[in-house]
Design an enzyme around this catalytic site. Sequence first.
Site, PDB file in Angstrom:
ATOM      1  N   HIS A 279      -0.005  -3.304 -12.884  1.00 30.05           N
ATOM      2  CA  HIS A 279      -1.412  -3.160 -12.563  1.00 30.05           C
ATOM      3  C   HIS A 279      -1.931  -4.321 -11.725  1.00 30.05           C
ATOM      4  CE1 HIS A 279      -5.671  -2.754 -12.985  1.00 30.05           C
ATOM      5  NE2 HIS A 279      -5.580  -1.726 -13.784  1.00 30.05           N
ATOM      6  N   CYS A 280      -1.174  -5.433 -11.642  1.00 28.41           N
ATOM      7  CA  CYS A 280      -1.762  -6.652 -11.067  1.00 28.41           C
ATOM      8  C   CYS A 280      -1.244  -7.018  -9.681  1.00 28.41           C
ATOM      9  CB  CYS A 280      -1.503  -7.824 -12.016  1.00 28.41           C
ATOM     10  SG  CYS A 280      -2.285  -7.593 -13.609  1.00 28.41           S
ATOM     11  N   ILE A 281       0.050  -7.353  -9.619  1.00 28.16           N
ATOM     12  CA  ILE A 281       0.565  -7.989  -8.402  1.00 28.16           C
ATOM     13  C   ILE A 281       0.431  -7.088  -7.162  1.00 28.16           C
ATOM     14  CG2 ILE A 281       2.494  -9.332  -7.446  1.00 28.16           C
ATOM     15  CD1 ILE A 281       1.586 -10.494 -10.055  1.00 28.16           C
TER      16      ILE A 281
END
Length: 449
Positions: A279-281
């Site tokens: 979900h982030c990088i």
Amino acid sequence: MTVTKEQLRAATLLSRIEGRSATVGVIGLGYVGLPLAAAAMRSGFSVIGFDVDRMKIDKLEAGRSYIDAVSDDDLSDHMAAGRFAATDDFARLAECDAIAICVPTPLTKQREPDLSFVEGTTRVIARHLRKDQLIILESTTYPGTTDEVMKPILEATGLKSGKDFYLGYSPEREDPGSAGFETATIPKVVAGDGPIAAKLVAQLYGSIVKKVVPVSSIKVAEVVKLTENIFRAVNIALVNELKVVYSEMGIDVWEVIEAAKTKPFGYMPFYPGPGLGGHCIPIDPFYLTWKAREFEVATRFIELAGEINVAMPHYVMEQLAKALDQRLGIPLSQASILVVGVAYKKNVSDVRESPALKLIELLEARVADIAYHDPLVAKIPRTRKHPLLSGKNCIRLNRDSVSAYDAAIIVTDHDSIDFGLLGNHSRLIIDTRNAMESRGIICDRVVKA
Ligand SMILES: NC(=O)c1ccc[n+]([C@@H]2O[C@H](COP(=O)([O-])OP(=O)(O)OC[C@H]3O[C@@H](n4cnc5c(N)ncnc54)[C@H](O)[C@@H]3O)[C@@H](O)[C@H]2O)c1
């Protein structure tokens, strides 16, 4: 020295937080929110968890966790002690002294920040906002979100930040699947809108986690999180580029990294792979890129890293086609392929933005037969980007299934996968994680990609 009414009320809230008599609300009970709620309960706070997903609320009410980092026992014990309730009744926000917002911050189809969850949640809070509440955004976002998007919505109620209610930002730093870290032991960056809010945010998180790191403004705290993730995205892109260059030169990038990381200063290992996931990088860097446009500043490094990382599933597919042709004399279009591991990272069941899904989608259009095995993902859930893959079932990994496929591609190296079985029975293994050699399985049917 005279003490104002506001100061007195803030001091009361501070002492309620110190004494753990404050009630903490957590909005968005996902990978970030539920572990935060559990950490707050463990620290002695009463917690009310809010989510719009009725299925999650039902599970939590039945004492069942759906996040690895939180156990069923943990939930049931705190529920029995009256320290935890899960609800989709947002009127109960009025019962909370502090509210942490942990809702998604994805990108739109045009790859721009999608703040609809943050905005929607802020509007719901505004409906129930009362004096002396502390509102903290945890979701990853661009600098200015808390001040420019949330604050005007909350202040439209007539209540003022820093005087009637308090606003803060504290980014989450979860490391899913890693046994070494949990919410309470990861230092937490904190900031508030004004000195009183800053003190309250620091006190709240200081009561829940071992160490807080106060910074001078909410904007700084917002970009700390982006900086951490951009650092990872760029370094992973760099090592992915080196992988491609070294491979052409007949040099094994994994061996290079092992040797380079013995340097005790000035080097930090990052590892290549089949592309970015989670979900982030893959997402967060583009929050900064978008905001930077407002200041007419280009973010070339971030864009370039994105390009390189996005190209990786295509690179893996090319390497697969080359190896099938050179080693087995089979064209890609006639090959049967087994994808091993579909989660975005080892030892987690999360498939969001997983490069495996992109790879399966690319291969489905090109190969004769494709299946996957992942001990942690029995069925591919519905995702926004790859809806056609939803419902695809995991196959079992055994001698027959392994030998039935022309090639296996290792995309995720979960510890529970039997790599020895792959080594013994696969005709060809494309290893994007160095999973075989790192486990001491040396086999000339392995091609690193
Ligand atoms: N997953 C991680 O490792 C991680 C790490 C650091 C930061 N973050 C950031 O934390 C935020 C949350 O991420 P996540 O991984 O926990 O997401 P998630 O999808 O696991 O959880 C989000 C939860 O919010 C709920 N939700 C959606 N809209 C809502 C609404 N209007 N009101 C109440 N609940 C609502 C969803 O049902 C879901 O349960 C994101 O900004 C993400 O970038 C995630």
